[in-house]
Design an enzyme around this catalytic site. Structure first.
Site, mmCIF file in Angstrom:
data_model
loop_
_atom_site.group_PDB
_atom_site.id
_atom_site.type_symbol
_atom_site.label_atom_id
_atom_site.label_comp_id
_atom_site.label_asym_id
_atom_site.label_seq_id
_atom_site.Cartn_x
_atom_site.Cartn_y
_atom_site.Cartn_z
ATOM 1 N N ASP A 34 38.791 5.441 -12.163
ATOM 2 C CA ASP A 34 39.197 5.812 -13.539
ATOM 3 C C ASP A 34 40.533 6.544 -13.570
ATOM 4 O O ASP A 34 41.423 6.195 -14.344
ATOM 5 C CB ASP A 34 38.089 6.573 -14.302
ATOM 6 C CG ASP A 34 37.557 7.829 -13.652
ATOM 7 O OD1 ASP A 34 37.980 8.149 -12.527
ATOM 8 O OD2 ASP A 34 36.713 8.505 -14.295
ATOM 9 N N ASP A 169 33.031 9.553 -17.296
ATOM 10 C CA ASP A 169 31.752 10.201 -17.610
ATOM 11 C C ASP A 169 31.642 10.516 -19.092
ATOM 12 O O ASP A 169 30.616 10.270 -19.733
ATOM 13 C CB ASP A 169 31.598 11.502 -16.812
ATOM 14 C CG ASP A 169 31.704 11.267 -15.328
ATOM 15 O OD1 ASP A 169 31.699 10.098 -14.903
ATOM 16 O OD2 ASP A 169 31.795 12.260 -14.579
HETATM 17 C C1 GLA Z 1 33.262 12.032 -11.317
HETATM 18 C C2 GLA Z 1 34.389 12.120 -12.335
HETATM 19 C C3 GLA Z 1 34.737 10.754 -12.901
HETATM 20 C C4 GLA Z 1 34.953 9.720 -11.801
HETATM 21 C C5 GLA Z 1 33.818 9.780 -10.778
HETATM 22 C C6 GLA Z 1 34.075 8.887 -9.597
HETATM 23 O O1 GLA Z 1 32.060 11.652 -11.930
HETATM 24 O O2 GLA Z 1 34.050 12.985 -13.377
HETATM 25 O O3 GLA Z 1 35.863 10.841 -13.734
HETATM 26 O O4 GLA Z 1 36.201 9.901 -11.192
HETATM 27 O O5 GLA Z 1 33.589 11.093 -10.307
HETATM 28 O O6 GLA Z 1 34.085 7.559 -9.983
#
Ligand code: GLA
Length: 377
Positions: A34, A169
Site C-alpha cells: 500500500d 487498513d
Molecule cells: C499494516 C499497515 C498497513 C499495511 C500492512 C502491511 O497493517 O497498517 O498500511 O502496510 O501493515 O500490508
C-alpha cells in the site's frame, strides 16, 4: 457488547447516545504494497469496535474504554493530547477532522471491541474508523467523503501514533462490504468490489498470540528502505519498478534494501494474479501465491517470526491450499485458505502442534466478510 456499552454509558453519563461500529480487516494478498503505490486485496470482518457517543455541549471529550478499563478526558486543541496511548487514536481523529476544516465539539463516549489486539487484524484502524464515521455523522452532516474518513485514520497513525502506515487498513475498515473483498489501487485510489464466496473453501485465521505492535517494530524502517530504492531509481514509488530496474542498481544499494524491494516488486504482480485466479475460480493458484507471499515476507522482507513460520510450514504439511502471514507481520496471524473437508482436521492439528511446540494454543478465527463503518440501530 452492545448492552454492556449502553449500560456503562448510562451509568457514567446519565443518558443515551448513538451507536456506531467499524470493523477489523483481513487481507487476502498484497502485503506492504500500500505505501508503495501498489495493490491490496482486503475485506472487513465481523469483528468490530463499537461505541456509544453523544455531544456534551462542552469543549471536552470524555471517553471510557471498557476493555482497557480506563477513562480519559481531553480538550480539542493540539496541546491537549491525552497521555493514554489508546485515547490518542481518538484525539488524532478529532484533530485530523479539524485540520481538514471539519467540526468536532465535545462529546461523551464509551467503547469496546472484539477485534483481537496486536493480531494483525487492524484493531487500531477499526477504532479510528468508528470515531471518524461517528464524528462525521454527529457534527458534519456526513459531508466528509468516506474515503477521506479512511485518510483521517491514516493521518492519525502518522501524526499521533508513530506508525507510517499505508491506507489499506483504514480503507478496509471504512469501506468494507458484506461478502466482498476489495481490490484497491493505492496509487490512483480506485477500487473494485469482488464478491468472495468460495463454495468449497474457507478462510481461517490462526493467531500465534505473539504480540505485534507496529509502533516499536521495524515497520517504518521497511518503508524507508522501499522509499530509498524508489528514489534511487528516480521513481515516486516502487509501483513502477521492475526486477530489471532493481537489478540494474543492485551494486549501488544495500543488500537489505535490495531484498525489501525485491519482495515488493513480486508482491505487486501476485495481487493481480490472485484477482485473475479468483475470477476464474482457480483457488489452487490463489493458494500458491499466498505461499509465495509468505516466503517473501519471511526471507526477503523479514517481517516473520519463528512461530509464524512454523504455522506456515505445518499448514503446508497438512495440505492447506494457501497460507501466509497477514498484515504488517512481526507476530499476529496467518491467513489460511482451507478446503472445507480439511477444515476441522486442520484446526485440530494446527492447534495441537503449535501448543506442543510453544506451550500455548493459538486462537482460531473463521473469517466472515462483513460491512465496514456504520451507524447501528
Ligand atoms: C499494516 C499497515 C498497513 C499495511 C500492512 C502491511 O497493517 O497498517 O498500511 O502496510 O501493515 O500490508
Amino acid at each position: 457488547m452492545k448492552e454492556k456499552i449502553n449500560e456503562l454509558f448510562l451509568q457514567r453519563f446519565g443518558d443515551h447516545g448513538t451507536m456506531y461500529a467499524s470493523a477489523g480487516r483481513i487481507n487476502l494478498i498484497g502485503e506492504h504494497t500500500d505505501y508503495n503505490g501498489g495493490f491490496v486485496f482486503p475485506g472487513a470482518i465481523d469483528k468490530v469496535i463499537m461505541a456509544e457517543i453523544k455531544p456534551n455541549g462542552t469543549d471536552k471529550v470524555r471517553v471510557f474504554s471498557i476493555d482497557i478499563d480506563q477513562y480519559s478526558e481531553f480538550g480539542l486543541k493540539e496541546e491537549d493530547a491525552p497521555k493514554e496511548a489508546w485515547a490518542r487514536y481518538i484525539f488524532g481523529v478529532c484533530r485530523e477532522i479539524q485540520k481538514r476544516g471539519g467540526v468536532v465539539k465535545g462529546f461523551d463516549a464509551v467503547f469496546a471491541g472484539n477485534v483481537p489486539l496486536g493480531a494483525g487484524l487492524s484493531s487500531s484502524a477499526a477504532l479510528e474508523s468508528c470515531f471518524a464515521f461517528a464524528l462525521n455523522d454527529l457534527f458534519n452532516n456526513n459531508t466528509i467523503d468516506k474515503f477521506e474518513l479512511a485518510k483521517i485514520g491514516q493521518s492519525t497513525e502518522h501524526n499521533y501514533c508513530g506508525v507510517n502506515c499505508g491506507i489499506m487498513d483504514q480503507f478496509a475498515s471504512v469501506m468494507g462490504k458484506k461478502g466482498n473483498l476489495m481490490r484497491l489501487d493505492c496509487r490512483s485510489l480506485e477500487y473494485e468490489y469482488f464478491p468472495f464466496d468460495p463454495k468449497d473453501y474457507s478462510l481461517v485465521l490462526v493467531d500465534s498470540r505473539v504480540k505485534h505492535e507496529l509502533k516499536d517494530s521495524p515497520y517504518n524502517k521497511r518503508r524507508e528502505s522501499c522509499e530509498r530504492v524508489a528514489k534511487h531509481l528516480g521513481l515516486e514509488t516502487l509501483r513502477d519498478a521492475t526486477m530489471e530496474d532493481l537489478n540494474s542498481i543492485k551494486s549501488d544499494i544495500s543488500a537489505e534494501d535490495y531484498m525489501r524491494a525485491k519482495f515488493v516488486i513480486g508482491e505487486k504482480d501476485r495481487v493481480l494474479a490472485v484477482c485473475d485466479a479468483l475470477v476464474a475460480g482457480d483457488y489452487e493458484t490463489v493458494g500458491k501465491k499466498m505461499y509465495e507471499t509468505h516466503e517473501g515476507l519471511s526471507k526477503d522482507y523479514e517481517v516473520s517470526c519463528v512461530e509464524l513460520d512454523f504455522l506456515n510450514d505445518e499448514a503446508k504439511k497438512l495440505g492447506v491450499t494457501g497460507s501466509r502471514i497477514m498484515g504488517g507481520g512481526f507476530g499476529g496471524c496467518t491467513i489460511n485458505l482451507v478446503k472445507n473437508d480439511l477444515h476441522d482436521k486442520f484446526v485440530e492439528e494446527i492447534t495441537e502442534r503449535f501448543e506442543d511446540k510453544y506451550g500455548h494454543a493459538p486462537m482460531i478465527y473463521d473469517v466472515v466478510i462483513s460491512d465496514g463503518a456504520r451507524k447501528l440501530d
